[in-house]
Design a protein around this motif. Structure first.
Motif, PDB file in Angstrom:
ATOM      1  N   GLU A   5      27.955 -50.080  12.657  1.00 42.65           N
ATOM      2  CA  GLU A   5      27.318 -50.339  13.946  1.00 42.65           C
ATOM      3  C   GLU A   5      27.556 -51.783  14.362  1.00 42.65           C
ATOM      4  O   GLU A   5      27.668 -52.664  13.509  1.00 42.65           O
ATOM      5  N   PRO A   6      27.609 -52.050  15.675  1.00 44.14           N
ATOM      6  CA  PRO A   6      27.704 -53.449  16.110  1.00 44.14           C
ATOM      7  C   PRO A   6      26.509 -54.243  15.583  1.00 44.14           C
ATOM      8  O   PRO A   6      25.401 -53.713  15.478  1.00 44.14           O
ATOM      9  N   ALA A   7      26.762 -55.482  15.241  1.00 43.38           N
ATOM     10  CA  ALA A   7      25.684 -56.352  14.760  1.00 43.38           C
ATOM     11  C   ALA A   7      24.970 -56.948  15.975  1.00 43.38           C
ATOM     12  O   ALA A   7      25.614 -57.521  16.856  1.00 43.38           O
ATOM     13  N   ALA A   8      23.669 -56.796  16.017  1.00 45.31           N
ATOM     14  CA  ALA A   8      22.889 -57.218  17.181  1.00 45.31           C
ATOM     15  C   ALA A   8      23.037 -58.691  17.506  1.00 45.31           C
ATOM     16  O   ALA A   8      22.986 -59.080  18.668  1.00 45.31           O
ATOM     17  N   ASP A   9      23.256 -59.524  16.490  1.00 47.48           N
ATOM     18  CA  ASP A   9      23.338 -60.960  16.719  1.00 47.48           C
ATOM     19  C   ASP A   9      24.779 -61.483  16.700  1.00 47.48           C
ATOM     20  O   ASP A   9      25.000 -62.687  16.666  1.00 47.48           O
ATOM     21  N   HIS A  52      32.493 -53.696  13.805  1.00 49.59           N
ATOM     22  CA  HIS A  52      32.055 -54.953  13.203  1.00 49.59           C
ATOM     23  C   HIS A  52      32.347 -54.982  11.709  1.00 49.59           C
ATOM     24  O   HIS A  52      31.757 -54.214  10.937  1.00 49.59           O
ATOM     25  N   TYR A  53      33.260 -55.839  11.341  1.00 50.45           N
ATOM     26  CA  TYR A  53      33.538 -56.161   9.948  1.00 50.45           C
ATOM     27  C   TYR A  53      33.556 -57.678   9.866  1.00 50.45           C
ATOM     28  O   TYR A  53      34.068 -58.335  10.771  1.00 50.45           O
ATOM     29  N   TRP A  62      38.181 -50.839   4.831  1.00 49.24           N
ATOM     30  CA  TRP A  62      37.387 -49.748   5.376  1.00 49.24           C
ATOM     31  C   TRP A  62      38.040 -49.023   6.545  1.00 49.24           C
ATOM     32  O   TRP A  62      37.721 -47.854   6.805  1.00 49.24           O
ATOM     33  N   GLU A  63      38.923 -49.701   7.274  1.00 50.02           N
ATOM     34  CA  GLU A  63      39.547 -49.093   8.454  1.00 50.02           C
ATOM     35  C   GLU A  63      40.980 -49.620   8.577  1.00 50.02           C
ATOM     36  O   GLU A  63      41.300 -50.382   9.496  1.00 50.02           O
ATOM     37  N   HIS A 103      32.741 -62.145  12.300  1.00 50.39           N
ATOM     38  CA  HIS A 103      33.305 -60.880  12.778  1.00 50.39           C
ATOM     39  C   HIS A 103      34.809 -61.097  12.662  1.00 50.39           C
ATOM     40  O   HIS A 103      35.332 -62.079  13.206  1.00 50.39           O
ATOM     41  N   ALA A 104      35.491 -60.229  11.934  1.00 49.26           N
ATOM     42  CA  ALA A 104      36.928 -60.405  11.726  1.00 49.26           C
ATOM     43  C   ALA A 104      37.635 -60.660  13.051  1.00 49.26           C
ATOM     44  O   ALA A 104      37.342 -59.998  14.046  1.00 49.26           O
ATOM     45  N   HIS A 105      38.542 -61.620  13.044  1.00 47.18           N
ATOM     46  CA  HIS A 105      39.319 -61.900  14.252  1.00 47.18           C
ATOM     47  C   HIS A 105      40.639 -62.557  13.887  1.00 47.18           C
ATOM     48  O   HIS A 105      40.712 -63.333  12.942  1.00 47.18           O
TER      49      HIS A 105
END
Length: 119
Positions: A5-9, A52-53, A62-63, A103-105
């Protein structure tokens, strides 16, 4: 495993969701690319997975198809940005590695000669 799930923060999750404005330069079903607000080269674009990773290794584990999508999108960005002379792709991992947003980028840097070592 299903995508997390997306991380709220998370700043980048909010950009992906459209809750925070960004200059989007490329988007697919799995990734979003936008200009860095603190560019380190004339062209500095961040490519992020929609999922979100925290790190690139997490994405790859994971993906794995999304990890490939990051690099494919970075190449598309390089073409759109006219970086035919060359460009650099960089993943920073963890605070000691220079990762500011957990967040991976993937950074796409170009538009000038990029020396080595970087930094």
């Amino acid at each position: 495993m299903n995508a997390p799930e997306p991380a709220a923060d998370c700043l980048f999750c909010k950009i992906v969701a459209g809750d925070i404005p960004a200059e989007i330069v490329h988007a697919t079903d799995t990734v979003v690319a936008f200009r860095d607000v603190n560019p380190q080269a004339p062209t500095h674009v961040l490519v992020v997975p929609r999922s979100h990773y925290e790190t690139a290794a997490d994405v790859a584990h994971w993906e794995p198809s999304a990890a490939a999508d990051l690099v494919i999108a970075a190449a598309a960005v390089a073409v759109k940005e006219g970086l035919g002379e060359g460009y650099r792709l960089v993943f920073n991992t963890g605070p000691a590695g220079g990762q500011v947003v957990p967040h991976a980028h993937l950074h796409v840097l170009g538009g000038r000669a990029l020396g080595w070592p970087p930094g």
